[in-house]
Write an enzyme that holds these catalytic residues in place. Sequence first.
Site, PDB file in Angstrom:
ATOM      1  N   ALA A 196     -19.448 -16.466  -4.514  1.00  0.00           N
ATOM      2  CA  ALA A 196     -19.969 -17.046  -3.273  1.00  0.00           C
ATOM      3  C   ALA A 196     -19.854 -16.025  -2.135  1.00  0.00           C
TER       4      ALA A 196
ATOM      5  N   LYS B 286      -1.805 -12.414  12.857  1.00  0.00           N
ATOM      6  CA  LYS B 286      -2.235 -11.276  12.040  1.00  0.00           C
ATOM      7  C   LYS B 286      -2.579 -10.029  12.869  1.00  0.00           C
TER       8      LYS B 286
ATOM      9  N   GLN C  84     -36.414   6.451 -13.639  1.00  0.00           N
ATOM     10  CA  GLN C  84     -35.700   7.356 -12.722  1.00  0.00           C
ATOM     11  C   GLN C  84     -35.864   6.869 -11.273  1.00  0.00           C
TER      12      GLN C  84
ATOM     13  N   TYR D 289      -2.048  -6.569  11.582  1.00  0.00           N
ATOM     14  CA  TYR D 289      -2.944  -6.061  10.541  1.00  0.00           C
ATOM     15  C   TYR D 289      -4.121  -5.273  11.150  1.00  0.00           C
TER      16      TYR D 289
ATOM     17  N   TYR E  30      -8.365   0.520  -1.777  1.00  0.00           N
ATOM     18  CA  TYR E  30      -7.616   0.639  -0.515  1.00  0.00           C
ATOM     19  C   TYR E  30      -8.176  -0.322   0.543  1.00  0.00           C
ATOM     20  N   GLU E  31      -7.368  -0.568   1.527  1.00  0.00           N
ATOM     21  CA  GLU E  31      -7.685  -1.555   2.583  1.00  0.00           C
ATOM     22  C   GLU E  31      -7.937  -2.938   2.012  1.00  0.00           C
TER      23      GLU E  31
ATOM     24  N   GLY F  33      -1.466   8.137   2.601  1.00  0.00           N
ATOM     25  CA  GLY F  33      -2.111   9.452   2.592  1.00  0.00           C
ATOM     26  C   GLY F  33      -1.391  10.415   3.526  1.00  0.00           C
TER      27      GLY F  33
ATOM     28  N   TYR G 298       0.302   6.190   7.945  1.00  0.00           N
ATOM     29  CA  TYR G 298       0.469   4.739   7.985  1.00  0.00           C
ATOM     30  C   TYR G 298       1.112   4.284   6.685  1.00  0.00           C
TER      31      TYR G 298
HETATM   32  C1  LIG Z   1     -15.169   7.817   1.972  1.00  0.00           C
HETATM   33  C2  LIG Z   1     -13.897   8.590   2.093  1.00  0.00           C
HETATM   34  C3  LIG Z   1     -12.831   7.860   2.865  1.00  0.00           C
HETATM   35  C4  LIG Z   1     -11.490   8.495   2.764  1.00  0.00           C
HETATM   36  C5  LIG Z   1     -10.519   7.867   3.729  1.00  0.00           C
HETATM   37  C6  LIG Z   1      -9.538   7.066   3.001  1.00  0.00           C
HETATM   38  C7  LIG Z   1      -8.650   6.312   3.908  1.00  0.00           C
HETATM   39  C8  LIG Z   1      -7.938   5.275   3.116  1.00  0.00           C
HETATM   40  C9  LIG Z   1      -6.668   4.876   3.718  1.00  0.00           C
HETATM   41  C10 LIG Z   1      -6.134   3.673   3.082  1.00  0.00           C
HETATM   42  C11 LIG Z   1      -5.199   2.997   3.679  1.00  0.00           C
HETATM   43  C12 LIG Z   1      -4.648   1.731   3.132  1.00  0.00           C
HETATM   44  O1  LIG Z   1      -4.993   1.264   2.086  1.00  0.00           O
HETATM   45  S1  LIG Z   1      -3.527   0.993   4.119  1.00  0.00           S
HETATM   46  C13 LIG Z   1      -2.981  -0.421   3.300  1.00  0.00           C
HETATM   47  C14 LIG Z   1      -4.058  -1.479   3.240  1.00  0.00           C
HETATM   48  N1  LIG Z   1      -3.516  -2.678   2.706  1.00  0.00           N
HETATM   49  C15 LIG Z   1      -4.205  -3.801   2.670  1.00  0.00           C
HETATM   50  O2  LIG Z   1      -5.339  -3.855   3.052  1.00  0.00           O
HETATM   51  C16 LIG Z   1      -3.434  -5.009   2.194  1.00  0.00           C
HETATM   52  C17 LIG Z   1      -4.336  -6.155   1.853  1.00  0.00           C
HETATM   53  N2  LIG Z   1      -3.658  -7.407   2.123  1.00  0.00           N
HETATM   54  C18 LIG Z   1      -3.868  -8.107   3.251  1.00  0.00           C
HETATM   55  O3  LIG Z   1      -4.635  -7.726   4.135  1.00  0.00           O
HETATM   56  C19 LIG Z   1      -3.118  -9.388   3.353  1.00  0.00           C
HETATM   57  O4  LIG Z   1      -1.952  -9.398   2.679  1.00  0.00           O
HETATM   58  C20 LIG Z   1      -3.967 -10.585   2.932  1.00  0.00           C
HETATM   59  C21 LIG Z   1      -4.513 -10.451   1.532  1.00  0.00           C
HETATM   60  C22 LIG Z   1      -5.109 -10.718   3.914  1.00  0.00           C
HETATM   61  C23 LIG Z   1      -3.076 -11.842   2.970  1.00  0.00           C
HETATM   62  O5  LIG Z   1      -2.314 -11.877   4.129  1.00  0.00           O
HETATM   63  P1  LIG Z   1      -1.302 -13.062   4.482  1.00  0.00           P
HETATM   64  O6  LIG Z   1      -0.600 -13.489   3.242  1.00  0.00           O
HETATM   65  O7  LIG Z   1      -0.502 -12.610   5.627  1.00  0.00           O
HETATM   66  O8  LIG Z   1      -2.258 -14.174   4.990  1.00  0.00           O
HETATM   67  P2  LIG Z   1      -2.941 -15.416   4.268  1.00  0.00           P
HETATM   68  O9  LIG Z   1      -1.948 -16.501   4.037  1.00  0.00           O
HETATM   69  O10 LIG Z   1      -3.780 -14.997   3.111  1.00  0.00           O
HETATM   70  O11 LIG Z   1      -3.929 -15.859   5.422  1.00  0.00           O
HETATM   71  C24 LIG Z   1      -3.510 -16.667   6.535  1.00  0.00           C
HETATM   72  C25 LIG Z   1      -4.633 -16.673   7.545  1.00  0.00           C
HETATM   73  O12 LIG Z   1      -4.708 -15.394   8.167  1.00  0.00           O
HETATM   74  C26 LIG Z   1      -6.029 -14.907   8.112  1.00  0.00           C
HETATM   75  N3  LIG Z   1      -5.966 -13.452   8.080  1.00  0.00           N
HETATM   76  C27 LIG Z   1      -5.492 -12.644   7.121  1.00  0.00           C
HETATM   77  N4  LIG Z   1      -5.632 -11.356   7.466  1.00  0.00           N
HETATM   78  C28 LIG Z   1      -6.204 -11.360   8.685  1.00  0.00           C
HETATM   79  C29 LIG Z   1      -6.604 -10.335   9.578  1.00  0.00           C
HETATM   80  N5  LIG Z   1      -6.470  -9.045   9.285  1.00  0.00           N
HETATM   81  N6  LIG Z   1      -7.159 -10.707  10.749  1.00  0.00           N
HETATM   82  C30 LIG Z   1      -7.334 -12.014  11.043  1.00  0.00           C
HETATM   83  N7  LIG Z   1      -6.973 -13.020  10.235  1.00  0.00           N
HETATM   84  C31 LIG Z   1      -6.424 -12.701   9.075  1.00  0.00           C
HETATM   85  C32 LIG Z   1      -6.597 -15.523   6.857  1.00  0.00           C
HETATM   86  O13 LIG Z   1      -8.009 -15.563   6.902  1.00  0.00           O
HETATM   87  C33 LIG Z   1      -6.007 -16.914   6.915  1.00  0.00           C
HETATM   88  O14 LIG Z   1      -6.764 -17.708   7.787  1.00  0.00           O
HETATM   89  P3  LIG Z   1      -6.939 -19.267   7.519  1.00  0.00           P
HETATM   90  O15 LIG Z   1      -7.649 -19.399   6.216  1.00  0.00           O
HETATM   91  O16 LIG Z   1      -7.745 -19.708   8.685  1.00  0.00           O
HETATM   92  O17 LIG Z   1      -5.568 -19.833   7.451  1.00  0.00           O
HETATM   93  C1  LIG Z   2      -6.749   6.432  -2.450  1.00  0.00           C
HETATM   94  C2  LIG Z   2      -5.779   5.452  -1.874  1.00  0.00           C
HETATM   95  C3  LIG Z   2      -5.278   5.649  -0.602  1.00  0.00           C
HETATM   96  C4  LIG Z   2      -4.348   4.772  -0.067  1.00  0.00           C
HETATM   97  N1  LIG Z   2      -3.832   5.014   1.166  1.00  0.00           N
HETATM   98  C5  LIG Z   2      -2.869   4.200   1.657  1.00  0.00           C
HETATM   99  C6  LIG Z   2      -2.272   4.476   2.929  1.00  0.00           C
HETATM  100  O1  LIG Z   2      -2.614   5.456   3.615  1.00  0.00           O
HETATM  101  N2  LIG Z   2      -1.287   3.655   3.373  1.00  0.00           N
HETATM  102  C7  LIG Z   2      -0.878   2.569   2.653  1.00  0.00           C
HETATM  103  O2  LIG Z   2       0.013   1.860   3.121  1.00  0.00           O
HETATM  104  N3  LIG Z   2      -1.452   2.264   1.471  1.00  0.00           N
HETATM  105  C8  LIG Z   2      -2.421   3.050   0.948  1.00  0.00           C
HETATM  106  N4  LIG Z   2      -3.011   2.758  -0.255  1.00  0.00           N
HETATM  107  C9  LIG Z   2      -2.567   1.576  -1.004  1.00  0.00           C
HETATM  108  C10 LIG Z   2      -3.623   0.462  -1.060  1.00  0.00           C
HETATM  109  O3  LIG Z   2      -3.807  -0.124   0.187  1.00  0.00           O
HETATM  110  C11 LIG Z   2      -3.213  -0.580  -2.102  1.00  0.00           C
HETATM  111  O4  LIG Z   2      -3.198   0.057  -3.359  1.00  0.00           O
HETATM  112  C12 LIG Z   2      -4.161  -1.754  -2.095  1.00  0.00           C
HETATM  113  O5  LIG Z   2      -3.996  -2.533  -0.929  1.00  0.00           O
HETATM  114  C13 LIG Z   2      -4.030  -2.641  -3.337  1.00  0.00           C
HETATM  115  O6  LIG Z   2      -2.749  -3.108  -3.491  1.00  0.00           O
HETATM  116  P1  LIG Z   2      -1.941  -2.956  -4.868  1.00  0.00           P
HETATM  117  O7  LIG Z   2      -1.973  -1.532  -5.241  1.00  0.00           O
HETATM  118  O8  LIG Z   2      -0.650  -3.647  -4.675  1.00  0.00           O
HETATM  119  O9  LIG Z   2      -2.786  -3.738  -5.948  1.00  0.00           O
HETATM  120  P2  LIG Z   2      -2.413  -5.136  -6.685  1.00  0.00           P
HETATM  121  O10 LIG Z   2      -2.327  -6.149  -5.633  1.00  0.00           O
HETATM  122  O11 LIG Z   2      -1.205  -4.903  -7.520  1.00  0.00           O
HETATM  123  O12 LIG Z   2      -3.690  -5.307  -7.537  1.00  0.00           O
HETATM  124  C14 LIG Z   2      -3.719  -5.283  -8.968  1.00  0.00           C
HETATM  125  C15 LIG Z   2      -4.647  -6.401  -9.474  1.00  0.00           C
HETATM  126  O13 LIG Z   2      -4.096  -7.653  -9.125  1.00  0.00           O
HETATM  127  C16 LIG Z   2      -5.058  -8.473  -8.519  1.00  0.00           C
HETATM  128  N5  LIG Z   2      -4.448  -9.350  -7.517  1.00  0.00           N
HETATM  129  C17 LIG Z   2      -3.390  -9.110  -6.711  1.00  0.00           C
HETATM  130  N6  LIG Z   2      -3.165 -10.150  -5.893  1.00  0.00           N
HETATM  131  C18 LIG Z   2      -4.086 -11.068  -6.157  1.00  0.00           C
HETATM  132  C19 LIG Z   2      -4.397 -12.344  -5.621  1.00  0.00           C
HETATM  133  N7  LIG Z   2      -3.683 -12.888  -4.629  1.00  0.00           N
HETATM  134  N8  LIG Z   2      -5.455 -12.989  -6.131  1.00  0.00           N
HETATM  135  C20 LIG Z   2      -6.171 -12.454  -7.121  1.00  0.00           C
HETATM  136  N9  LIG Z   2      -5.937 -11.252  -7.662  1.00  0.00           N
HETATM  137  C21 LIG Z   2      -4.907 -10.568  -7.205  1.00  0.00           C
HETATM  138  C22 LIG Z   2      -6.021  -7.487  -7.857  1.00  0.00           C
HETATM  139  O14 LIG Z   2      -7.292  -8.078  -7.670  1.00  0.00           O
HETATM  140  C23 LIG Z   2      -6.043  -6.349  -8.871  1.00  0.00           C
HETATM  141  O15 LIG Z   2      -7.005  -6.653  -9.860  1.00  0.00           O
HETATM  142  C24 LIG Z   2      -3.941   3.628  -0.818  1.00  0.00           C
HETATM  143  C25 LIG Z   2      -4.461   3.419  -2.093  1.00  0.00           C
HETATM  144  C26 LIG Z   2      -5.366   4.315  -2.632  1.00  0.00           C
HETATM  145  C27 LIG Z   2      -5.911   4.062  -4.012  1.00  0.00           C
END
Ligand SMILES: CCCCCCCCC/C=C/C(=O)SCCNC(=O)CCNC(=O)[C@H](O)C(C)(C)COP(=O)(O)OP(=O)(O)OC[C@H]1O[C@@H](n2cnc3c(N)ncnc32)[C@H](O)[C@@H]1OP(=O)(O)O
Ligand SMILES: Cc1cc2nc3c(=O)[nH]c(=O)nc-3n(C[C@H](O)[C@H](O)[C@H](O)COP(=O)(O)OP(=O)(O)OC[C@H]3O[C@@H](n4cnc5c(N)ncnc54)[C@H](O)[C@@H]3O)c2cc1C
Length: 669
Positions: free
Chosen positions: A530, A283, A338, A286, A431-432, A189, A147
Site C-alpha cells: 500500500a 521525535k 534495450q 530524529y 541506511y536512514e 561514516g 553522527y
Molecule cells: C548516493 C550516495 C550517498 C552517500 C551518502 C551516504 C550517507 C549515509 C549516512 C547514513 C546515516 C544513517 O544511516 S544514520 C542512522 C539512521 N537510522 C535510522 O534511520 C533508524 C530508523 N529508525 C527510525 O527512524 C525509528 O526507530 C522508527 C522506525 C521510525 C521508529 O521510531 P519509534 O519507535 O521512536 O517510533 P514509533 O513508535 O514507530 O512511532 C511513534 C510515532 O512517531 C512518528 N515518528 C517516527 N519517526 C518520526 C520522525 N522522524 N518524525 C516525525 N514523526 C515520527 C510515527 O509516525 C508515529 O506516529 P503515530 O503513528 O502518529 O503514532
Molecule cells: C553504508 C551505510 C552507512 C551508514 N551510516 C551510518 C551513520 O553514519 N550513522 C549511523 O548511526 N548509522 C549508519 N548506518 C546504519 C544504518 O542506519 C542501519 O544499518 C539501518 O538503520 C538499518 O538498521 P539495522 O542495521 O539495525 O537493520 P535491522 O533492523 O537489523 O534490519 C534487518 C532486517 O530486519 C527487518 N526488521 C527490523 N525491524 C523490523 C520491524 N520493526 N518490522 C519489520 N521488519 C523489521 C528489516 O526490514 C531487515 O530486513 C549506515 C549503514 C550503512 C549500510
Amino acid sequence: MPLNHLIRDGDNPDITEERQKATFSTEELAIEIYGEPLAQRRREISAEVLKRPELLDDCPHVFLDRTTKVENSMKKTVAVMEKGSEICDFTSREELGHLVCEVFGDDGFPLSIHFVMFLPAIQGQADDEQAEQWIPRAMRLEFIGTYAQTELGHGTNLRALETTATYDKRTQEFILHTPTVSAYKWWPGNLGKTANYVIANAQLYIDGKSHGPHNFLVQIRDENTHQPMPGITVGDIGPKFGLNTNDNGFLRFDHVRIPRRNMLMRHSKVSADGVYSPPVHPKLSYGAMIFVRATMIRMLAHVVLKAATIAIRYSCVRRQGEIKTGNGEVKILEYQTQQHRLFTALARGFAYRLVGDEVKNLYEKIAEEVKHGNVEQLADLHALLSGMKSIVSYDSGKAIEQCRMACGGHGYSHASGIPEMYAVEIAGCTYEGENMVMLQQQARYLVKGIHRLAHGEELSTMLQYLANTSNNKFRIGESGVDLENALILALEYIARSTIERVTARLDSLQNKGLSAENAWNENAVELTRASRTHTRLWIARCFRDRVHRIENHAIRSALTDILELFLTYEVVDMSQYLYQGGYANSDQVAQVKDAMYKLLEKIRPNAVSYVDAYEVSDTELRSVLGRRDGNVYDNLLKWAKSNPLNRTEVLPAVEKHLMPMMLAAKSKL
Ligand SMILES: CCCCCCCCC/C=C/C(=O)SCCNC(=O)CCNC(=O)[C@H](O)C(C)(C)COP(=O)(O)OP(=O)(O)OC[C@H]1O[C@@H](n2cnc3c(N)ncnc32)[C@H](O)[C@@H]1OP(=O)(O)O
Ligand SMILES: Cc1cc2nc3c(=O)[nH]c(=O)nc-3n(C[C@H](O)[C@H](O)[C@H](O)COP(=O)(O)OP(=O)(O)OC[C@H]3O[C@@H](n4cnc5c(N)ncnc54)[C@H](O)[C@@H]3O)c2cc1C
C-alpha cells in the site's frame, strides 16, 4: 547548428550521428534541470578541476587497495580545502556538491558525514548559543564530526539503543557509557579513522529515570594528536559491499564525561539541577535523519542518471547482431528490449531528480517551521519521506542494475563504472531506515487516513484522492480524457484500492479479536505494498506537475515524452492491481503497453541528447564505456593494460607457486 552542444571533432562517428539527431537544445534542457547560473557554473567547475592534477586520480581508483583509497581521498580533501574556493563558491551547497562529485566520485570522502549529518544535526537541534559555539569551528574544519546512532545490536529500533547518558548533578556532566558489546556504536561514516567529534545518540537518564534517546556532542579524538580521548575505543569496521573509501567505524564509551551543555538543547533541555524539559514533538531528535531522507532522493537519482548516461552512450557505439539479415550489425540501442530497459531507467532518473527538487523544497519549508516550534506538518513530512526514500532507493537500484546488464560483459567490469555505482546506491535501501520498516511507518499514516475518512474528518492534501470513490473505471482512450490523466487516475485507483483493502483486512481481524499488533504483522507485506503504490502515485503526480510548469515549449515537449513513458511504465508494472475490483480489462492494459512501446520509438533519436543534457563530465563519470567521445574500445584496452596485475609479464606469485608445481609435475613423468 546542431542542437546538441557536446559534438566534437575526433568523436566516434556513431555517437556524433546520435547527437546530430537531437530535436531539442541540450543546453536548454540543462538549464531547465539546474537553473541558468548553476548549469554554467557546473561546466566552469568541471573545466577548472581538469586543470588541477592534485584534484584528479593518478589511476582508476578501483585498482587501489582500501588503505590507499582512504589516503588518496584525504590528500584530495586537503587540496579541495586549499584551492577549492578558487574554483567554487563554498557557501553554495550545489556548487560544492558538484565539486565533491568531480573530485571524489561516489565512493565516499572524509567529510561526507560531517556535512551530511553532523552539521545538520547541530543546525537543527542545538540551541542558538551552542550553534554559535560549534558551527563556525566545524565549518572551518578545525575538527571533523560524524553522527553516531546505530549500534552493533540495534539500528532500526531506536528506542532500544543501549548507550546511556547519565546526568551527574554533582559535577553537572553527562556520563556516556557503552554497557554491553551490542551497545558499541557501529556503522557511522568517517568514524573509523577520521572524526574528532560525534553526535552520539544515547538514552538519557536523570535520577534513575529514562527519558529516551537524545543527542550529545562528544569528543572522541584529540584535536591536535588525533589520538582517542580517554575512555574511547574506536576503529574501522572493515570492507563493505561498497563505499570502501569511507571509514565506517565502531566506538565504545567507557564512562566518558561531557559538560551538561554538550547535550543538544534546542528542543529538549536538562537544567543544571537536573530538571528535564521535553520537546514539543517527541521525535524532534530524529531531525538529522529527516534531513538526509529529504536530500538523498536527489543523490540517488543522480546515480541513476549517471548509469543511464553510460549505458545509453555505450549502446550507440556497440554494434552487435542484425535486425534484418544482410543489413549489417546494428547499434544495440536499436533493439526494443534495450530501449525498454534503458529508457525506463532514464525516465525514473529524470522523475526522481526533478521530484527530488520538490521534496527538498518542501523539507526546507517545514524544517523552518519546526525550528520555530510549529510541528503541524511533521507527521506528513515523515510519512512522505519514509515512502520516498524506500521507493527511490529500491527502484533506482533496479534501474542501475538494468543499465549494468544492458552493457553485457563490459557492464560487469569496473571499467564501466556501474558496479561501484550500484554498490553505493543500493546502500540507500538500508541506511536512514531499512526500507521495509520505513514503508510501514508510512502505512500507519495511510491506514489512519482511511479511518479519518470513515469518521468524516479532514484529510491532508496528500491523501485527498482517498475520498474520490467515483474513480472506479479506467478511462484510457475515452474522448476528452488524455493519456496522462487516464494514467494518473489509474495510479490513484491502484493506491486507493490497495490502502482500502488492507485497512479493511486489519479492521476485520481486530474486530474478530486479534490484537492491533498481531493484525498489523499478519498484513505487513500488504501494508508495504500500500505504501509503495501511494508513493509511486505521489511521485507521478509531482513529476507531472513539474513538467507542466516548464515554460520552454521544446523542453516541455521533450520531457513530456519522458513523463509519459514513466507513467505508462508505472501503470504496466502495477497493472495486476487494475484488475482488482474490475477497474480495467486486459485490452485496456494492452493499450497502455502499446503507448509505452510507441514512446520508446519516439525517444530513441534523442536518447543520447537526454543524457548529454544532464551533463555529467567524464571526470565524474569515471567510466570507459560512458565516455563523451564514444571511443570505448581503445580506452578499454588502455584501462586493462594499466591494471597493476599487468606491471610485470610474469607475476611473482606465478613464479613462486604455480611454476614450481608445474615443474614438479613434469619431473614426475
Ligand atoms: C548516493 C550516495 C550517498 C552517500 C551518502 C551516504 C550517507 C549515509 C549516512 C547514513 C546515516 C544513517 O544511516 S544514520 C542512522 C539512521 N537510522 C535510522 O534511520 C533508524 C530508523 N529508525 C527510525 O527512524 C525509528 O526507530 C522508527 C522506525 C521510525 C521508529 O521510531 P519509534 O519507535 O521512536 O517510533 P514509533 O513508535 O514507530 O512511532 C511513534 C510515532 O512517531 C512518528 N515518528 C517516527 N519517526 C518520526 C520522525 N522522524 N518524525 C516525525 N514523526 C515520527 C510515527 O509516525 C508515529 O506516529 P503515530 O503513528 O502518529 O503514532
Ligand atoms: C553504508 C551505510 C552507512 C551508514 N551510516 C551510518 C551513520 O553514519 N550513522 C549511523 O548511526 N548509522 C549508519 N548506518 C546504519 C544504518 O542506519 C542501519 O544499518 C539501518 O538503520 C538499518 O538498521 P539495522 O542495521 O539495525 O537493520 P535491522 O533492523 O537489523 O534490519 C534487518 C532486517 O530486519 C527487518 N526488521 C527490523 N525491524 C523490523 C520491524 N520493526 N518490522 C519489520 N521488519 C523489521 C528489516 O526490514 C531487515 O530486513 C549506515 C549503514 C550503512 C549500510
